[in-house]
Design a protein around this motif. Structure first.
Motif, PDB file in Angstrom:
ATOM      1  N   ASP A  47     -16.073   8.805 -25.674  1.00 12.79           N
ATOM      2  CA  ASP A  47     -15.168   8.178 -23.834  1.00 12.79           C
ATOM      3  C   ASP A  47     -15.897   7.157 -23.715  1.00 12.79           C
ATOM      4  O   ASP A  47     -15.308   6.468 -22.501  1.00 12.79           O
ATOM      5  N   GLU A  48     -17.257   6.540 -24.050  1.00 10.16           N
ATOM      6  CA  GLU A  48     -17.549   5.809 -23.587  1.00 10.16           C
ATOM      7  C   GLU A  48     -16.522   3.840 -24.446  1.00 10.16           C
ATOM      8  O   GLU A  48     -16.091   3.341 -23.725  1.00 10.16           O
ATOM      9  N   ALA A  49     -16.428   4.401 -25.835  1.00 11.93           N
ATOM     10  CA  ALA A  49     -15.097   3.391 -26.467  1.00 11.93           C
ATOM     11  C   ALA A  49     -13.634   3.551 -25.531  1.00 11.93           C
ATOM     12  O   ALA A  49     -12.982   2.449 -25.664  1.00 11.93           O
ATOM     13  N   ALA A  50     -13.038   4.945 -25.279  1.00 15.38           N
ATOM     14  CA  ALA A  50     -11.699   5.344 -24.617  1.00 15.38           C
ATOM     15  C   ALA A  50     -12.144   4.469 -23.527  1.00 15.38           C
ATOM     16  O   ALA A  50     -10.955   3.842 -23.379  1.00 15.38           O
ATOM     17  N   ARG A  51     -12.904   4.574 -22.218  1.00 11.82           N
ATOM     18  CA  ARG A  51     -12.994   3.628 -21.424  1.00 11.82           C
ATOM     19  C   ARG A  51     -13.143   2.777 -21.875  1.00 11.82           C
ATOM     20  O   ARG A  51     -12.456   1.533 -20.287  1.00 11.82           O
ATOM     21  N   ALA A  52     -13.929   1.665 -22.529  1.00  9.08           N
ATOM     22  CA  ALA A  52     -13.702   0.378 -22.428  1.00  9.08           C
ATOM     23  C   ALA A  52     -12.139   0.120 -23.064  1.00  9.08           C
ATOM     24  O   ALA A  52     -11.553  -0.638 -22.248  1.00  9.08           O
ATOM     25  N   VAL A  53     -11.414   0.358 -23.825  1.00 11.45           N
ATOM     26  CA  VAL A  53     -10.077   0.086 -24.238  1.00 11.45           C
ATOM     27  C   VAL A  53      -9.340   0.436 -22.950  1.00 11.45           C
ATOM     28  O   VAL A  53      -8.263  -0.460 -22.717  1.00 11.45           O
ATOM     29  N   LEU A  54      -9.353   1.370 -21.894  1.00 13.43           N
ATOM     30  CA  LEU A  54      -8.402   1.724 -20.485  1.00 13.43           C
ATOM     31  C   LEU A  54      -9.127   0.504 -19.916  1.00 13.43           C
ATOM     32  O   LEU A  54      -8.261  -0.161 -19.153  1.00 13.43           O
ATOM     33  N   LEU A  55     -10.135   0.032 -19.789  1.00 15.57           N
ATOM     34  CA  LEU A  55     -10.557  -1.052 -19.288  1.00 15.57           C
ATOM     35  C   LEU A  55      -9.999  -2.288 -19.334  1.00 15.57           C
ATOM     36  O   LEU A  55      -9.235  -3.375 -18.958  1.00 15.57           O
ATOM     37  N   GLY A  56      -9.453  -2.349 -20.437  1.00 14.74           N
ATOM     38  CA  GLY A  56      -8.840  -3.237 -21.039  1.00 14.74           C
ATOM     39  C   GLY A  56      -7.542  -3.905 -21.181  1.00 14.74           C
ATOM     40  O   GLY A  56      -6.642  -4.653 -21.878  1.00 14.74           O
ATOM     41  N   ALA A  57      -6.911  -2.439 -20.615  1.00 15.43           N
ATOM     42  CA  ALA A  57      -5.709  -2.234 -19.757  1.00 15.43           C
ATOM     43  C   ALA A  57      -5.163  -3.085 -18.530  1.00 15.43           C
ATOM     44  O   ALA A  57      -4.049  -3.105 -18.809  1.00 15.43           O
ATOM     45  N   LEU A  58      -6.767  -3.682 -18.272  1.00 15.89           N
ATOM     46  CA  LEU A  58      -6.067  -4.331 -16.733  1.00 15.89           C
ATOM     47  C   LEU A  58      -5.760  -5.221 -16.698  1.00 15.89           C
ATOM     48  O   LEU A  58      -6.211  -5.696 -17.672  1.00 15.89           O
ATOM     49  N   PRO A  59      -4.710  -5.075 -16.242  1.00 13.35           N
ATOM     50  CA  PRO A  59      -3.986  -6.310 -15.877  1.00 13.35           C
ATOM     51  C   PRO A  59      -4.142  -7.384 -15.213  1.00 13.35           C
ATOM     52  O   PRO A  59      -3.783  -7.831 -14.491  1.00 13.35           O
ATOM     53  N   LEU A  60      -5.925  -7.887 -14.592  1.00 12.79           N
ATOM     54  CA  LEU A  60      -6.326  -8.305 -13.728  1.00 12.79           C
ATOM     55  C   LEU A  60      -7.235  -9.585 -14.419  1.00 12.79           C
ATOM     56  O   LEU A  60      -7.798  -9.595 -15.733  1.00 12.79           O
ATOM     57  N   ASP A  61      -7.080 -10.398 -13.708  1.00 16.23           N
ATOM     58  CA  ASP A  61      -8.998 -11.218 -14.380  1.00 16.23           C
ATOM     59  C   ASP A  61      -9.233 -12.032 -12.544  1.00 16.23           C
ATOM     60  O   ASP A  61      -8.841 -11.646 -11.861  1.00 16.23           O
ATOM     61  N   GLY A  62     -10.302 -12.254 -12.649  1.00 16.89           N
ATOM     62  CA  GLY A  62     -11.092 -13.023 -11.906  1.00 16.89           C
ATOM     63  C   GLY A  62     -11.433 -12.323 -10.921  1.00 16.89           C
ATOM     64  O   GLY A  62     -12.375 -11.229 -11.782  1.00 16.89           O
ATOM     65  N   GLN A  63     -11.710 -12.938  -9.521  1.00 19.36           N
ATOM     66  CA  GLN A  63     -11.944 -11.335  -8.664  1.00 19.36           C
ATOM     67  C   GLN A  63     -11.266 -10.213  -8.693  1.00 19.36           C
ATOM     68  O   GLN A  63     -12.192  -9.407  -8.479  1.00 19.36           O
ATOM     69  N   GLY A  66     -19.960   5.769 -10.831  1.00 18.45           N
ATOM     70  CA  GLY A  66     -19.783   6.185 -11.656  1.00 18.45           C
ATOM     71  C   GLY A  66     -20.478   7.097 -11.726  1.00 18.45           C
ATOM     72  O   GLY A  66     -21.783   6.699 -11.597  1.00 18.45           O
ATOM     73  N   ASP A  67     -20.889   8.083 -13.151  1.00 19.92           N
ATOM     74  CA  ASP A  67     -22.289   8.195 -13.424  1.00 19.92           C
ATOM     75  C   ASP A  67     -22.457   7.899 -14.527  1.00 19.92           C
ATOM     76  O   ASP A  67     -21.962   6.862 -14.646  1.00 19.92           O
ATOM     77  N   PRO A  68     -23.818   8.439 -14.274  1.00 19.03           N
ATOM     78  CA  PRO A  68     -24.418   7.216 -15.863  1.00 19.03           C
ATOM     79  C   PRO A  68     -23.869   7.201 -17.147  1.00 19.03           C
ATOM     80  O   PRO A  68     -23.687   5.990 -17.527  1.00 19.03           O
ATOM     81  N   ALA A  69     -22.542   7.841 -17.461  1.00 17.86           N
ATOM     82  CA  ALA A  69     -22.046   8.144 -18.866  1.00 17.86           C
ATOM     83  C   ALA A  69     -21.363   6.842 -17.748  1.00 17.86           C
ATOM     84  O   ALA A  69     -20.791   6.014 -19.197  1.00 17.86           O
ATOM     85  N   GLU A  70     -20.087   6.484 -17.467  1.00 15.23           N
ATOM     86  CA  GLU A  70     -19.925   5.624 -16.717  1.00 15.23           C
ATOM     87  C   GLU A  70     -19.977   4.346 -16.162  1.00 15.23           C
ATOM     88  O   GLU A  70     -19.474   3.008 -17.146  1.00 15.23           O
ATOM     89  N   GLN A  71     -20.528   4.888 -16.344  1.00 16.31           N
ATOM     90  CA  GLN A  71     -21.736   3.226 -15.988  1.00 16.31           C
ATOM     91  C   GLN A  71     -22.534   2.446 -17.423  1.00 16.31           C
ATOM     92  O   GLN A  71     -21.614   1.340 -17.561  1.00 16.31           O
ATOM     93  N   ARG A  72     -22.630   3.111 -18.029  1.00 16.76           N
ATOM     94  CA  ARG A  72     -22.738   2.285 -19.373  1.00 16.76           C
ATOM     95  C   ARG A  72     -21.268   1.826 -20.113  1.00 16.76           C
ATOM     96  O   ARG A  72     -21.192   1.045 -20.630  1.00 16.76           O
ATOM     97  N   ALA A  73     -20.345   2.570 -19.984  1.00 12.33           N
ATOM     98  CA  ALA A  73     -19.279   2.360 -20.495  1.00 12.33           C
ATOM     99  C   ALA A  73     -18.790   1.081 -19.824  1.00 12.33           C
ATOM    100  O   ALA A  73     -18.493   0.217 -20.526  1.00 12.33           O
ATOM    101  N   VAL A  74     -18.902   0.409 -18.350  1.00 12.53           N
ATOM    102  CA  VAL A  74     -18.403  -0.060 -17.612  1.00 12.53           C
ATOM    103  C   VAL A  74     -19.223  -1.663 -18.600  1.00 12.53           C
ATOM    104  O   VAL A  74     -19.215  -2.698 -18.702  1.00 12.53           O
ATOM    105  N   LEU A  75     -20.461  -1.575 -17.994  1.00 12.04           N
ATOM    106  CA  LEU A  75     -21.336  -2.911 -18.987  1.00 12.04           C
ATOM    107  C   LEU A  75     -21.267  -2.674 -20.215  1.00 12.04           C
ATOM    108  O   LEU A  75     -21.091  -4.074 -20.472  1.00 12.04           O
ATOM    109  N   ARG A  76     -21.206  -2.038 -21.036  1.00 11.73           N
ATOM    110  CA  ARG A  76     -21.140  -2.242 -22.459  1.00 11.73           C
ATOM    111  C   ARG A  76     -19.274  -2.854 -22.695  1.00 11.73           C
ATOM    112  O   ARG A  76     -19.263  -4.007 -23.624  1.00 11.73           O
TER     113      ARG A  76
END
Length: 283
Positions: free
Chosen positions: A86-102, A115-125
């Motif tokens: 789930d962490e790796a899948a969430r990282a892939v989802l974040l990589g799909a964001l067509p955003l940058d900067g602020q 997010g819950d702790p698992a979601e927070q870990r995924a963001v940080l990783r």
């Protein structure tokens, strides 16, 4: 954006990725697509992830509903010594964001704080994957230092897994020296193994060694053992000689616990290697 959200490659034959991942340098970010390619996601999970990536690329706000759903849709099996499915899948989802900067930093902050702790870990990783510039041009970094407030927020908490994730390659590369030292010391207090911290071999310095030596002396004075993984850091710097003198004095303490703790600490310090222990794998 860093292209980590391209379609996932077809699943390879399952392999035990933990050994190879754990032997890599933790200062380098791991591409979650590669981890997921080695893990046989079931067809429904793979189809959901591909569709979720497309939806986020078209409408960034869709990540707010899709990001929490990754564990239910893709599973939570462990991929290596750090990442779960789930962490790796969430990282892939974040990589799909067509955003940058602020705007990217703001979206990450919302996902982290709600997010819950698992979601927070995924963001940080995922941070090092989102921060890197295409082609290595640091002037074009999509995230830069804008996620450091999330790292600092994570380091103020007491969940060891989140503290560890905060000291992945992104935090290790960007935290100021004083903050990095304090974070390492917090890991020692929380009994987080130092080989889980990115950048330690490169960022250990005389001041960090002094702080760890003071910690070691305090532990011995309380009759307690010292975590073995601090010794390579201390031994590499002048703080070691001062500590040897202090521990030598403790061997004459009235308390048997203090004497024995000092003797064990002296033995461990003198036998430690003279370079900081290499960091472990993956973000």
């Amino acid at each position: 954006m860093v292209p980590i959200a391209t379609p996932l490659p077809d699943a390879a034959e399952p392999t035990d990725s933990s050994d190879s991942a754990d032997s890599a340098d933790s200062s380098e970010a791991v591409d979650p697509r590669g981890l997921l390619a080695r893990h046989p996601l079931d067809p429904a999970g793979r189809a959901w992830l591909d569709e979720a990536v497309a939806r986020i690329a078209e409408r960034p706000a869709a990540v707010r509903a899709l990001f929490p759903a990754a564990r239910r849709r893709c599973g939570r099996a462990r991929l290596d010594g750090r990442w779960t499915v789930d962490e790796a899948a969430r990282a892939v989802l974040l990589g799909a964001l067509p955003l940058d900067g602020q705007p990217l930093a703001d979206e990450l902050a919302g996902l982290f704080r709600h997010g819950d702790p698992a979601e927070q870990r995924a963001v940080l990783r995922a941070l090092p994957l989102l921060a890197d510039a295409e082609g290595g041009d640091t002037s074009e970094e999509p995230l830069g230092d804008l996620a450091l407030p999330l790292v600092r927020e994570a380091l103020r908490g007491n969940d060891g897994s989140i503290v560890e994730a905060a000291l992945g390659p992104y935090g290790a590369a960007r935290l100021p020296d004083a903050e990095y030292r304090q974070a390492v010391l917090k890991c020692v207090f929380q009994e987080i193994p130092l080989d889980r911290i990115a950048g330690l071999a490169a960022r250990a310095d005389a001041e960090l060694a002094r702080m760890l030596a003071d910690f070691a002396h305090e532990r011995v004075a309380a009759g307690r053992d010292v975590p073995a993984d601090i010794w390579p850091v201390v031994r590499a710097f002048p703080a070691a000689e001062h500590l040897i003198g202090g521990l030598g004095a403790e061997t004459a303490a009235a308390s048997p616990d203090r004497r024995e703790a000092a003797e064990r600490a002296l033995t461990a310090l003198r036998s430690a290697t003279t370079t900081p222990a290499p960091s472990a794998s993956s973000a």
